[in-house]
Design a protein around this motif. Sequence first.
Motif, PDB file in Angstrom:
ATOM      1  N   ILE A   1      38.852   4.928 -17.755  1.00  0.00           N
ATOM      2  CA  ILE A   1      38.813   4.744 -19.016  1.00  0.00           C
ATOM      3  C   ILE A   1      38.680   3.747 -19.431  1.00  0.00           C
ATOM      4  N   THR A   2      37.242   3.278 -20.172  1.00  0.00           N
ATOM      5  CA  THR A   2      36.430   3.022 -20.704  1.00  0.00           C
ATOM      6  C   THR A   2      36.640   2.727 -22.315  1.00  0.00           C
ATOM      7  N   SER A   3      36.591   1.594 -23.286  1.00  0.00           N
ATOM      8  CA  SER A   3      36.002   1.607 -24.462  1.00  0.00           C
ATOM      9  C   SER A   3      34.294   1.463 -24.919  1.00  0.00           C
ATOM     10  N   LYS A   4      33.804   0.781 -23.805  1.00  0.00           N
ATOM     11  CA  LYS A   4      32.311   1.242 -23.415  1.00  0.00           C
ATOM     12  C   LYS A   4      31.557   2.530 -22.946  1.00  0.00           C
ATOM     13  N   ARG A   5      30.352   2.141 -23.098  1.00  0.00           N
ATOM     14  CA  ARG A   5      29.763   3.157 -22.653  1.00  0.00           C
ATOM     15  C   ARG A   5      29.080   2.512 -21.348  1.00  0.00           C
ATOM     16  N   GLU A   6      29.140   3.480 -20.672  1.00  0.00           N
ATOM     17  CA  GLU A   6      29.590   2.875 -19.196  1.00  0.00           C
ATOM     18  C   GLU A   6      28.258   3.969 -18.340  1.00  0.00           C
ATOM     19  N   ALA A   7      27.026   2.657 -17.543  1.00  0.00           N
ATOM     20  CA  ALA A   7      25.918   3.313 -16.337  1.00  0.00           C
ATOM     21  C   ALA A   7      26.481   3.219 -15.468  1.00  0.00           C
ATOM     22  N   PHE A   8      25.739   4.529 -14.026  1.00  0.00           N
ATOM     23  CA  PHE A   8      26.564   4.334 -13.280  1.00  0.00           C
ATOM     24  C   PHE A   8      25.252   4.896 -12.410  1.00  0.00           C
ATOM     25  N   THR A   9      24.887   4.722 -11.198  1.00  0.00           N
ATOM     26  CA  THR A   9      24.355   5.525 -10.037  1.00  0.00           C
ATOM     27  C   THR A   9      23.807   6.089  -9.101  1.00  0.00           C
ATOM     28  N   LEU A  10      23.596   7.481  -8.845  1.00  0.00           N
ATOM     29  CA  LEU A  10      23.635   8.463  -8.504  1.00  0.00           C
ATOM     30  C   LEU A  10      22.725   8.345  -7.276  1.00  0.00           C
ATOM     31  N   TRP A  11      22.878   7.966  -5.811  1.00  0.00           N
ATOM     32  CA  TRP A  11      22.546   8.680  -4.745  1.00  0.00           C
ATOM     33  C   TRP A  11      22.824   9.657  -4.084  1.00  0.00           C
ATOM     34  N   MET A  12      22.338  10.483  -4.286  1.00  0.00           N
ATOM     35  CA  MET A  12      22.453  12.400  -2.887  1.00  0.00           C
ATOM     36  C   MET A  12      22.617  12.454  -2.294  1.00  0.00           C
ATOM     37  N   LYS A  13      23.522  11.243  -1.343  1.00  0.00           N
ATOM     38  CA  LYS A  13      23.556  11.001   0.076  1.00  0.00           C
ATOM     39  C   LYS A  13      24.346  10.635   0.450  1.00  0.00           C
ATOM     40  N   SER A  14      25.091  10.789   1.777  1.00  0.00           N
ATOM     41  CA  SER A  14      26.615  10.708   1.620  1.00  0.00           C
ATOM     42  C   SER A  14      26.226   9.047   2.538  1.00  0.00           C
ATOM     43  N   LEU A  15      27.297   8.190   2.930  1.00  0.00           N
ATOM     44  CA  LEU A  15      27.402   7.210   3.545  1.00  0.00           C
ATOM     45  C   LEU A  15      27.634   6.989   5.486  1.00  0.00           C
TER      46      LEU A  15
END
Length: 211
Positions: A26-40
Motif C-alpha cells: 500500500i502506498t500513498s500515491k497512484r501506482e502504475a503497473f504493466t501486466l504481461w499476460m504471459k508466464s515466465l
Amino acid sequence: MTKVHPQTFTAAASAPPSPASSDSYITSKREAFTLWMKSLVIQGNGCTVYNSDGEIVYRIDNYDKKGSSEVYLMDLQGKVLFTIVRRKLHVFGRWEGYKWSSTGSKGKSQKPWFQVRKNCRIVGSGGSSCKVTVRPNEAQSNSYRIQTLDGKSALKIVDSHGGLVAEVEQKRTSSGVVLGDDVLNLVVEPNVDHSLVMALVAVYGLIHHRM
C-alpha cells in the motif's frame, strides 16, 4: 516483438526474499503497473507484472490449462500472496481468494479473504460485472465491483460508492502506439492494497481464460 521492459532480469531477480506485510503493498500515491499476460515459465500460462521501474513484482505461473480452478499469486521470489480457487456453484460459480501470512503459512485452512461472483447483469455496452466481497476478519467487510469497459482487456474496479479503485486498459507506448492485447496497463489509486487488486485482476483473467 516489442519488449515490455528492457531491464526485466536485473538486480530484482537476485535480491534476497524478505517477509512481506500488507503495508508493503500500500502506498500513498497512484501506482502504475504493466501486466504481461504471459508466464515466465516456458509453455506455461499465467501473468507477469512489472512496476514503473521495469522490475517484476508479481507473477502467476499456471502449469495447467488456461482457466485453471486453482492458481497462486506470487511475488518475484515465489512467495505466495494469495491462493485463488474456483468453486463451481450454479451457472456462474464463485472465486475465492485465501491470503497467506507474512511468515509463509498457508491460508487455505482459513475462511476466504475475498469472494468474486460473476453477475449476468449487463453494464454499459456489452460489459459484464463481478461482485467482490472482501472480508479480512469477522468484524470487517468491504464490497467492490469489477466492470468491463470496451472489451475483455479493459476493466475497472470500483468501491461500494462507485469510487474508482483501479483501472486496466491496453498499454500504449510514449508515442501513442497501442501494444498487443496481452500487454496491459494497470493503474491503482492511492492507499489501496496492490496485491489485492492484482488478485482481483487475476480472477478476471481466469474467468475470461486469459491465463
